[in-house]
Every structure is written in C-alpha cells, then in structure tokens.
Design a protein around this motif. Structure first.
Motif, PDB file in Angstrom:
ATOM      1  N   ALA A 477     -21.504  46.012   7.901  1.00  0.00           N
ATOM      2  CA  ALA A 477     -20.204  46.116   7.230  1.00  0.00           C
ATOM      3  C   ALA A 477     -20.283  45.551   5.817  1.00  0.00           C
ATOM      4  CB  ALA A 477     -19.137  45.378   8.044  1.00  0.00           C
ATOM      5  N   SER A 478     -20.999  44.420   5.685  1.00  0.00           N
ATOM      6  CA  SER A 478     -21.155  43.820   4.358  1.00  0.00           C
ATOM      7  C   SER A 478     -21.958  44.742   3.441  1.00  0.00           C
ATOM      8  CB  SER A 478     -21.837  42.464   4.473  1.00  0.00           C
ATOM      9  OG  SER A 478     -22.076  41.901   3.200  1.00  0.00           O
ATOM     10  N   ASP A 479     -23.045  45.314   3.997  1.00  0.00           N
ATOM     11  CA  ASP A 479     -23.850  46.251   3.198  1.00  0.00           C
ATOM     12  C   ASP A 479     -23.049  47.493   2.834  1.00  0.00           C
ATOM     13  OD1 ASP A 479     -25.974  44.565   3.249  1.00  0.00           O
ATOM     14  OD2 ASP A 479     -27.050  45.602   4.858  1.00  0.00           O
ATOM     15  N   ALA A 480     -22.232  47.964   3.789  1.00  0.00           N
ATOM     16  CA  ALA A 480     -21.425  49.155   3.509  1.00  0.00           C
ATOM     17  C   ALA A 480     -20.425  48.899   2.396  1.00  0.00           C
ATOM     18  CB  ALA A 480     -20.707  49.606   4.777  1.00  0.00           C
ATOM     19  N   LEU A 481     -19.773  47.720   2.446  1.00  0.00           N
ATOM     20  CA  LEU A 481     -18.817  47.382   1.397  1.00  0.00           C
ATOM     21  C   LEU A 481     -19.512  47.260   0.049  1.00  0.00           C
ATOM     22  CD1 LEU A 481     -15.972  46.604   0.556  1.00  0.00           C
ATOM     23  CD2 LEU A 481     -16.503  44.233   1.173  1.00  0.00           C
ATOM     24  N   ARG A 482     -20.696  46.593   0.069  1.00  0.00           N
ATOM     25  CA  ARG A 482     -21.426  46.445  -1.180  1.00  0.00           C
ATOM     26  C   ARG A 482     -21.918  47.806  -1.682  1.00  0.00           C
ATOM     27  NH1 ARG A 482     -25.075  43.448   0.612  1.00  0.00           N
ATOM     28  NH2 ARG A 482     -23.910  41.505   0.352  1.00  0.00           N
TER      29      ARG A 482
END
Length: 835
Positions: A477-482
């Motif tokens: 999720a963090s990678d997707a947001l970034r």
C-alpha cells in the motif's frame, strides 16, 4: 503494384521492368508504357520496340518546356498494366500532384496495375544513411510505406565491380561524366554499402510479410528464419551480465537480432532499481539491441508470449536469485520459461547475484522510525497487558481459545503499527504469556497436555503468517501510494515538457512545493564561479553545498535544495526534475538559436534578393536614363525625338524613385521605425488622392458618402491603396478595377477587386513576403509592393489579406478600425433620421 528496387543507379531496373512488360505482352496482357526514362541507353531503348507508349503531358515552367506522366491519358486508355519509371520523381509545378507516387496512387485506385522502379537511396528512412555513405543528399525521396504497400518488390542487384565495368563501357552515363562518377559516387565502398542497405531493407520487408502470413494463418510457433535472441532482464544488477552474454551469442551468427525484454509486474508497483534499468537500457542500445518493456501478471508466460510473437529462436534468462527453500517449493522463472518455451531454445546464465548467502537487507523496514519504535514497545507491553487483563477469573476459566484469539489480534495490531519484526516479537511474547499463565500447569513453561502444545505452535505459526501478510500489504500500500504520487508527478513533468510551458522559475517553484523545501535554487556556472539563475523561497542557496540535496542538470547548471532531508525514494523524482530542467534550458537555447537563425536567414534572403534586384531592376531605369542622356547630347536630335527622350528620362526617373521609395519603406517597416499619426478621417480623404495617377476607366470607386470614418494615417493609407490599386490595374488586362467599402461593426473593409488571373490559395501568404513576384514578369518591379503595403497596414492597426473574386481574379481586403464617435454624425441625413 510491382516495384523494381535498385541497389544503385545503372543496375538495370528499367531494363528489367521492360523485360517483364514484354513477357506479359506475349501472354496477351494489355500493357502500355506511361513513362519510361531511357537516359539515352541503346539497350534500354531497344526494349521499347513493340510496346505502346502513351504521349506525355507537356508543361511550360519558367519559360522551359518539360514532359511528365499524363495521368488523365492513362485513365482514359485504362490498360491492365502501365509502366511508370522513377517512383520518387518530383513533378514539375502545374502537374496533377507534387510527387509521382501520388499519381500512381490514383491509377491504383482506378484498378490499373502499375510496374515502377526506385533506387534504394530514394527511400525516406535511408536518406541520412545514404548521405553519410556517399556524401550526396538525395532531394527526391519516397515514403517507405509507399514501397512497402507494393504487392511485389523485385531487387535488381549487381556486384560493384560489374557495375563499374558497365559504367566504364559507357552503358550508364555519358563519356564526359564517367571518370567523375567512378571517382565519387560509384566507388566500390559506396556501392557495397548501398547494396547491403538494399538487402537489409528488403530482408525486413520479407520478414514483415512472413509475420503477416503467420498471423493470418494463426501459426503460433516460431519459424527460425533468422537468429533472434530475447534477453529477459530483471531490473537487477545481473541484467548487465545477461545482456553481454546475449550479445556474444548474437555475434556468432551474422544478421542476428538482439532484443532486451523487461516484464513489469501487473500491479504497477516498483520492484526494481530505476538507475539499474536506465543503465540496462543504455547498455542494450550500445550493443545494438532493441529494448522492450511489457506488463504481465505471470512473468515466465509474458516472456514466452513476447518471444513467440517476435519469432525468437532463443531466450536468455538468468539463474534465480531466490533461496533454496523457495526454489524447492515454488520453482524458478528459468524452469517455467523452459517448460513453456516449446521449440524456442532457453539459455540459462549464472551470475554473481545467485542466491547463496543470507542478506539482512531483506528484513529492513520501510516504515518511519517512530512507527518502528511504537511497534517494538507494543510487542513488549501489549501481550503482557492483555494477559494480565485476561487472567481475571470470570474470563480465564476454560477460555483458552478466547485468550488465544485476543492475543492473535494483538499480534495483527502490532504488525499494522510496527511491521513484521515487532509482530514476530509480539507473537513470541504472546506465546510465552499463554504458556506461563493459561496453559496447565500454570506458572511454569511446562506443558502437560499435547493438545495445548499444538495450540501454542499453531498460534505462533498463524501469528507470524498473519503478521507477514499484514506487513506485506502495508508495504504494498505504501509503495502503491508512492508510485501513484511519482506517476502523477512524472505525468505532470512530461506534459509540461511536451507542451513547452515550463520556465526555469516555474521549475524551481515546483521543486520546492513538491519536496516541501524552504528554498530551491538553479545555479549556473560562470567564469567567476556560480551565479543564481532562478530561485524560490526565502534566502535561496547561491552556491553548491548550501543545501541538503543537489542534482546535476548538466555541466553548467545545478539544482540546490534547502530544507528537510530527502528520503532515498525521492531522489529519483528529483532526478526527473533535473532532466526536465535540462530540457527546458535546451529548449531555451534552441529557441534563441532558432530566432537568430531565422533572423540571419531572413537577412541573407533579403540581402540576396536586394543584390539581385540592384543588379537587374535598378539597372533598368538607370540604363534608360543613361541612353536618354546620351541621345540628348547628340546634335542631330530633332524636337520630336528630343521630347521622346525627355519623356523616357522622366519615366525612368519616376520608376527609379518608386523602387528606392519601396526599399526605404521596407527597411523602415522591418526596423519598426514607422510611427503613424492616427486621426479620424473619411475614406474620400485617403482614397481619392491615391487614384489620381490612374487613367480614366482603369479604376471604379463604388461607395457612397455614408461610409463611417476610420482611424488611420491618411498619408500612409494613401500609399497602401495606391500600391494595391496599381497591382490590380497591372493584372486586370483592361477590365476596370473596383474599389468598394464594406462596413462592419468595428471595422471598415476596403475591397480592391480585379479580374486578373488570381493567385492560388497556397501562395497568397507568400506573395506578401519581400521580393516575391510570383508570376508577375512586368518590368521595373522588385516584388516589394505588397510587403510594404502589409507592413504599413499593420502599423496602422489594420489587416491586409487576399481572397478569391467570385467571377475570377483576386480581391485585396484592407480592414481598418472605425473612428470612435465620428461615424454616428456622418450617418445622419438631412431630415435628422439615421440611415
């Protein structure tokens, strides 16, 4: 369409085309010759015997007669097959189309089969390559797609030595041109290179045809017509090793094709190093490979599908980097590719990054340090606090399953807060708490019943598994947001670069806003050090080292950021800003060069035209004046001849004066020195003086007294109208020129209507340029009149354009703004009513 493609001039394209025509004629096919250029070669001319040759169209251009393909004659004759030489030929102005291949397209559309010829150097895509090889720029080219759409392409080839012998025997060029041609264009090296270009281009065409055939017949397995090697690069450091190994394999077979393929995960999340990918792309291009990036959920299947579609013969893949345990249970990418590849060979390459040792970097957390600290504290405190709460008699009695579920939930909470490692610690602490306080005998770590031991083991396994899934989901999720943020930023950057909207000042402002910095500077290297080119924020840095981050734009420019330290992942986006900055600066330099080049080109064109005009048009009145003066000096001149000489001298003087006035006016207009005195004036005030010099019946003034006044400079307007009317009278062939007025809401249009030959729409803007006379061959003109007229009109705040006259001819439209507050009084009649 059938195309005879020649590797060089003189290889025998036209001869081969005529040979095919004679064969078809013998079989009863209706064949005619539309256009064949024999260049005086006897053997080629002999092939025309017995063939029907259609007459060519004759066109006169610049007092010279030319012959071209008569498309209308071919369409009227409607043969089954027509022979048309020189596909890339440029037609003489006045023809049906600008290029011969456009004529051929009309014939093909009419159902007529065409046989034509073209040399390899005339193909558009090879134009630059041919110039580098031969040093000769081919001015006549044909788009490759035109030749590719042919139903058949026949290569006409000849060994370089044989072609040079044919030229030496006089079978190609005239004797006086043979030595020069053999020493320049027809050198052995040039001919060999052209021959290779022709073979390679035709091989690609054959390869395209093979691909079309395979797709049309749904043939999925590859046909190894030539060696194609697909290197599956991973985005890791081993990609370099794989590419170099693939290049060595490709070099073993002449004509091999090397393809680099990178499969991106379908979720779009970044699982590779961008810098490594960039280096991989650069290495692939340096090795002569093409680089492709595709998206796929199943990497092995995506690789095999791409290789099958590319008709590849080999796939190069690296040994897996994963550990032994994962390889034992899940297999490797190389194994699955080998299973799916079918008839495609799979080459497995080992490398230094093969799994063999544990890498602690795999367990490092991407979470902020505060969340990691909170996770470790929760891992120690939360299980103990819950265990203490669950020890209450009303809860703990026989409720081991409930206690287990509560502690499992706490492990999930710890994973959400602190990541995998704190959750694993929380699972161990929960396990020990269950064993100490809730598993009989309590107060010890001894387990009496096997069932309870199994419960604890399952608890630890489930807790660690759930914590792993939660941690991975959190990371994704963090990678997707970034990734989404970076994609949005990159899209914005790309759009701004493509539209050319950004400036250096806008870039530093966007950098500061994107990365939350207090100040950003764009520094430029100067002989005395670094200078601030653009800055944003409070006290922007003025030299390298003043900020928390720097990115090199180019050798002479540097972006410096001051504020909070950047994360490692932000560096890639910052590099993109650096690239965008370099593009903006390059665009600025290119625009400045373009402006300077346009100015120099305009100056050079004006100077050249002026010199040409001075050498011809200005000499004409001077020669007339000198001849008249010489005639007046003789004593034998009678009164009548004397009067004629004086009239000629006066006319030449007026002509010279007009030419010099136009040159001076043009220089003033181009220098911006025209300063009109705008006043409210009636059209009569300007138009009547402009028509004084014309003979009765040449000009018809057709508007009444109710035309509103205009805001203009009467003197300059008189010059403009006199110029327009003079041009119209010269081309009207005795038909009176009409001068009309059309009243609009904000402007008054003055229409100068002639009945001359008119001007084609595509040349109307060009006729307003200096020294453009188009088809005006009248003596004494420099082609400056319309350029001066438009310049003066724009100085007056008006517009000058040209339109078609409905009954034939040209109408010049001079639009001037209406004078404020004056037109109302002018339009009131004697009775006080408004007309």
């Amino acid at each position: 369409m059938t195309v005879y493609l020649g590797a060089a001039p003189g290889v025998g394209k036209t001869y081969a085309m005529l040979d095919e025509a004679r064969r078809r004629l013998e079989r009863g096919t209706d064949v005619v010759v539309g256009y064949v250029e024999t260049h005086g070669r006897q053997h080629t001319e002999g092939k025309l015997d017995g063939l029907e040759v259609l007459p060519r169209r004759r066109i006169v251009y610049r007092d010279t007669e030319f012959t071209e393909l008569d498309v209308d004659a071919v369409l009227e004759r409607r043969p089954a097959v027509v022979l048309i030489d020189e596909l890339a030929h440029t037609n003489v102005p006045g023809s049906r189309h600008a290029k011969r291949y456009q004529d051929i397209a009309d014939l093909r559309a009419a159902g007529i089969e065409v046989i034509t010829t073209v040399n390899i150097q005339h193909l558009e895509s090879l134009n630059d390559e041919v110039e580098r090889i031969t040093g000769v720029r081919q001015r006549e080219t044909v788009p490759d797609e035109v030749v590719r759409t042919a139903d058949a392409i026949q290569l006409v080839d000849m060994a370089p030595e044989a072609l040079r012998r044919r030229m030496a025997h006089g079978n190609i060029y005239r004797p006086e041109n043979i030595d020069a041609s053999l020493a320049s264009y027809f050198r052995v090296g040039n001919l060999t290179a052209l021959r290779e270009l022709a073979l390679l281009w035709l091989a690609d065409r054959v390869d395209d045809a093979l691909g079309d055939y395979r797709r049309a017949h749904r043939i999925e397995h590859p046909w190894p017509t030539k060696e194609r090697i697909v290197v599956a690069v991973t985005g890791g450091p081993e990609s370099v090793t794989l590419l170099r190994r693939g290049a060595r394999l490709a070099q073993r077979a002449a004509g091999s094709e090397l393809i680099a393929l990178h499969v991106v995960a379908a979720d779009g999340l970044r699982t590779h190093d961008e810098q490594t990918i960039t280096r991989t792309v650069e290495l692939a291009r340096s090795l002569g490979a093409s680089y492709h990036s595709v998206v796929g959920e199943d990497v092995p299947a995506a690789v095999v599908d791409f290789a099958s579609g590319a008709n590849a013969t080999m796939i190069v893949v690296g040994v897996s980097r994963h550990g032994r345990l994962r390889r034992s249970f899940l297999g490797t990418t190389g194994d699955r590719i080998a299973q799916l590849a079918g008839s495609i060979d799979v080459h497995l390459v080992t490398h230094e990054q093969v799994a063999g040792r544990w890498r602690p970097g795999r367990l490092t957390s991407a979470l902020p340090i505060r969340r990691q600290v909170a996770g470790w504290l929760l891992a120690l405190a939360l299980p103990l606090a819950l265990a203490e709460l669950l020890r209450l008699p009303e809860i703990s009695s026989g409720q081991l399953d409930l206690v287990t579920l509560v502690l499992l939930a706490s492990t999930v909470l710890i994973a959400l807060v602190g990541g995998l490692l704190p959750a694993m610690l929380g699972a161990v602490v929960s396990f020990l708490s269950l064993n100490w306080w809730f598993t009989p005998p309590t107060g010890t770590f001894t387990i009496a019943e096997p069932r309870n031991l199994l419960t604890l083991v399952v608890f630890v396994a489930v807790a660690i598994g759930v914590a792993t899934v939660v941690d991975r989901a959190s990371r994704l999720a963090s990678d997707a947001l970034r990734a989404r943020t970076e994609a949005t930023t990159m899209t914005s950057l790309s759009r701004s670069v493509l539209t050319g909207q950004d400036t250096a000042e806008a870039i530093v402002q966007r950098v500061r806003e994107t990365f939350g910095q207090s100040a950003v500077s764009l520094l430029e290297r100067t002989p005395g050090g670094w200078a601030l080119l653009a800055g944003d924020g409070a006290d922007p840095p003025t030299r390298p080292g003043d900020g928390v981050a720097e990115v090199v734009v180019d050798d002479d420019h540097l972006l410096v950021l001051r504020g909070e330290p950047l994360r490692a992942g932000d560096r890639r986006v910052l590099e993109a800003f650096g690239i965008q900055t370099s593009l903006v600066l390059e665009y600025r330099r290119l625009r400045e060069r373009e402006v300077r080049a346009a100015l120099l080109e305009s100056t050079e064109a004006t100077s050249t035209a002026l010199l040409r005009a001075v050498s011809h048009d200005l000499r004409t009145p001077l020669a007339t004046m000198r001849a008249s003066v010489d005639g007046l000096r003789t004593a034998e001149v009678d009164a009548a001849d004397r009067r004629l000489l004086l009239d000629a001298l006066g006319d030449a003087g007026e002509q010279l004066e007009r030419l010099i006035d136009n040159l001076l006016d043009l220089s003033r207009v181009q220098a911006g020195l025209v300063r009109p005195q705008l006043v409210s004036a009636s059209l009569d005030e300007a138009l009547l003086p402009a028509l004084v010099g014309f003979a009765p019946g040449e000009v018809s003034l057709e508007f009444g007294d109710d035309v509103p006044w205009v805001l203009t400079d009467p003197g300059l307007l008189e010059r403009v109208v006199a110029n327009l009317v003079g041009n119209a009278v010269r081309v009207s062939a005795g038909v009176p020129v009409r001068v009309l007025a059309h009243v609009g809401r904000d402007a008054v249009d003055i229409l100068v209507v002639d009945r001359g030959p008119g001007v084609p729409p595509e040349q109307r803007e060009r006729m307003f340029e200096p020294f453009q006379r188009l088809d005006d061959h009248s003596p004494g003109g420099l082609g400056l009149g319309l350029a001066v007229a438009r310049g003066l009109t724009e100085a007056l705040g008006g517009r000058l354009s040209a339109e078609d006259t409905p009954a034939g001819g040209l109408t010049m439209v001079l639009s001037l703004p209406r004078a404020p507050g004056v037109e109302d009084d002018a339009r009131v009649d004697a009775t006080g009513g408004v007309r």
